[in-house]
Design a protein around this motif. Sequence first.
Motif, short mmCIF file in Angstrom:
data_model
loop_
_atom_site.label_atom_id
_atom_site.label_comp_id
_atom_site.label_asym_id
_atom_site.label_seq_id
_atom_site.Cartn_x
_atom_site.Cartn_y
_atom_site.Cartn_z
N ARG A 20 53.31 69.94 62.09
CA ARG A 20 53.73 69.15 60.92
C ARG A 20 54.30 67.82 61.42
NH1 ARG A 20 56.97 71.14 56.56
NH2 ARG A 20 55.37 70.14 55.29
N VAL A 21 53.66 66.73 61.01
CA VAL A 21 54.02 65.41 61.54
C VAL A 21 54.18 64.40 60.41
CG1 VAL A 21 52.99 65.73 63.82
CG2 VAL A 21 51.57 64.90 61.93
N ILE A 22 55.02 63.42 60.66
CA ILE A 22 55.14 62.24 59.81
C ILE A 22 54.83 61.02 60.67
CG2 ILE A 22 56.84 63.26 58.22
CD1 ILE A 22 59.02 61.78 59.82
N VAL A 23 54.65 59.87 60.03
CA VAL A 23 54.57 58.62 60.79
C VAL A 23 55.86 57.86 60.57
CG1 VAL A 23 52.08 58.37 60.91
CG2 VAL A 23 53.27 57.54 58.89
N ALA A 63 38.69 51.30 61.77
CA ALA A 63 37.90 52.47 61.36
C ALA A 63 38.12 53.63 62.31
CB ALA A 63 36.41 52.10 61.30
N ASP A 64 38.26 53.34 63.61
CA ASP A 64 38.48 54.39 64.60
C ASP A 64 39.85 55.05 64.39
OD1 ASP A 64 37.73 55.75 67.20
OD2 ASP A 64 39.61 54.80 67.77
N VAL A 65 40.87 54.24 64.11
CA VAL A 65 42.21 54.79 63.85
C VAL A 65 42.18 55.68 62.62
CG1 VAL A 65 44.59 54.23 63.24
CG2 VAL A 65 43.40 52.87 64.97
N GLY A 71 43.01 62.53 58.24
CA GLY A 71 43.24 63.88 57.73
C GLY A 71 44.63 64.42 57.99
N ARG A 72 45.44 63.66 58.72
CA ARG A 72 46.79 64.13 59.09
C ARG A 72 47.89 63.54 58.22
NH1 ARG A 72 47.00 66.28 64.25
NH2 ARG A 72 49.03 65.38 64.77
N HIS A 73 47.54 62.52 57.41
CA HIS A 73 48.55 61.83 56.61
C HIS A 73 47.92 61.32 55.31
CE1 HIS A 73 51.14 61.76 60.17
NE2 HIS A 73 50.07 61.38 60.85
N ALA A 175 52.85 73.01 52.65
CA ALA A 175 51.79 72.01 52.57
C ALA A 175 51.33 71.62 53.97
CB ALA A 175 52.28 70.79 51.81
N ARG A 176 50.04 71.31 54.08
CA ARG A 176 49.49 70.93 55.38
C ARG A 176 50.04 69.57 55.83
NH1 ARG A 176 45.06 67.90 56.78
NH2 ARG A 176 44.48 67.70 54.59
N LEU A 177 50.25 68.66 54.88
CA LEU A 177 50.71 67.32 55.21
C LEU A 177 52.22 67.22 55.05
CD1 LEU A 177 47.97 65.20 53.40
CD2 LEU A 177 48.01 65.94 55.78
N ALA A 178 52.78 66.16 55.56
CA ALA A 178 54.20 65.86 55.38
C ALA A 178 54.35 64.36 55.20
CB ALA A 178 55.02 66.34 56.58
N SER A 179 55.37 63.95 54.45
CA SER A 179 55.52 62.53 54.17
C SER A 179 56.99 62.17 54.03
CB SER A 179 54.78 62.15 52.88
OG SER A 179 55.29 62.89 51.78
#
Length: 432
Positions: A20-23, A63-65, A71-73, A175-179
């Motif tokens: 589980r990650v945030i930016v 586009a590469d980023v 799919g992670r955020h 949830a799969r995502l985190a924010s």
Amino acid sequence: MSQPSFLNRQGLHLRPDPARVIVRPFKPATEPRDLNPTDKMRANHIVERVLALNSEAVAAQLADVLDNFEGRHRNLLERFEARADDMEDAFATHGIFSKAQRQLIGAYFLSEYSFEASALFNPSIVPHPDQSGSPEGGKRFILSLRAIGEGHVSSLTFRTGTIAADGSLTVDPTARLASVPRISHRASGPDGDRVELTFRPEEDLSERVIFPVTESQSNGIEDARFVQFSDGDRKTYYATYTAYSGRAIRSELIETSDFVSFRLAPLRGAAAHNKGMALFPRKIGGSYAMIARQDNENLYLVYSDDLSTWEGGRALLKPQFPWEFVQIGNCGSPIELDEGWLLLTHGVGPIRKYSIGAALLDKHDPSRVLARSSEPLLRPEPSEREGYVPNVVYTCGAMRHNDQIILPYAVSDTFSSFATIRISALMDAMRR
């Protein structure tokens, strides 16, 4: 010693998940005004390198980023642009940027952070503001947890679940995502920043992470003690928590009505200079009331005419039994029962072993202690002794459901579990 007969451990464990990650902002890309000259120069070098790319290379890199992280955020391009806005001072000397250049630069000044990679602990529990879909005789709840990731930075995360009529619990899938939220308002004052944070309503509650956003919190938002506060027909959720800057601690307050928008503000007064404050769920004699720890050893009862300033107080509980000789503290807001206010406490004994006990306070005059547990209600079992901090069970708040207390608790500062306590049997044991 054996476990009390009135307590039942639930076979339900919440463990930290490093996936589980945030930016979050990446140094040296903190706010430009906070950068030292070397970091400002480095930030400008990064901007210059991006601007040296032609438009096709910029588009390909962006586009590469996105392909690597999309799919992670949620809303990554939006996050990139917001980060670029933060870096406006670094752009000032570089002329005009294309939208793609701004987005790519924003990406260079962010990093992923696994906010619960190390621990998920010190929970508190409150009724969910939306009880639709609750089972007959049951209740939906919100669980707050302290999460720890890289650098031992603490943040606040949530789970939802259901209590059945018989007291059995289920926790909803995460949830799969985190924010992290948007800072919708910030006001600076002599006591520090007051901020308002807003999440997107469509985000699952388990997706929402309150990460440090002020200087006083920069190394952690620790041990939130949530309570549903009643003022007439109005119900508001408050939580006291410890803000840690890396050098100093102080108590601060969270306020929310819906767990979508949150207001965070520092508390003032001598009683707020320590940690472990817990608000009563309603006013007592027309005043707000707190259980607080002012001297690292005893518990105090403090009153205030407002929620912001806490002065004075009188000693309420002192270490009395061997399992709490080192110090005692509160384990969340008092719980109102017919018999009085049930205050869960923690005690520290030999080899710094943490256990959970209880006291019963008079409903009209909480300074009167009616009963107290001479032995812990909950102590680390052999299977619960190992972890980041060994020999610790701890909670930041329980709640009543029918004839039981629902007690979420942390195990050795690593993961969280649950127990239930039969109220009538607890009262009998405390009176004995």
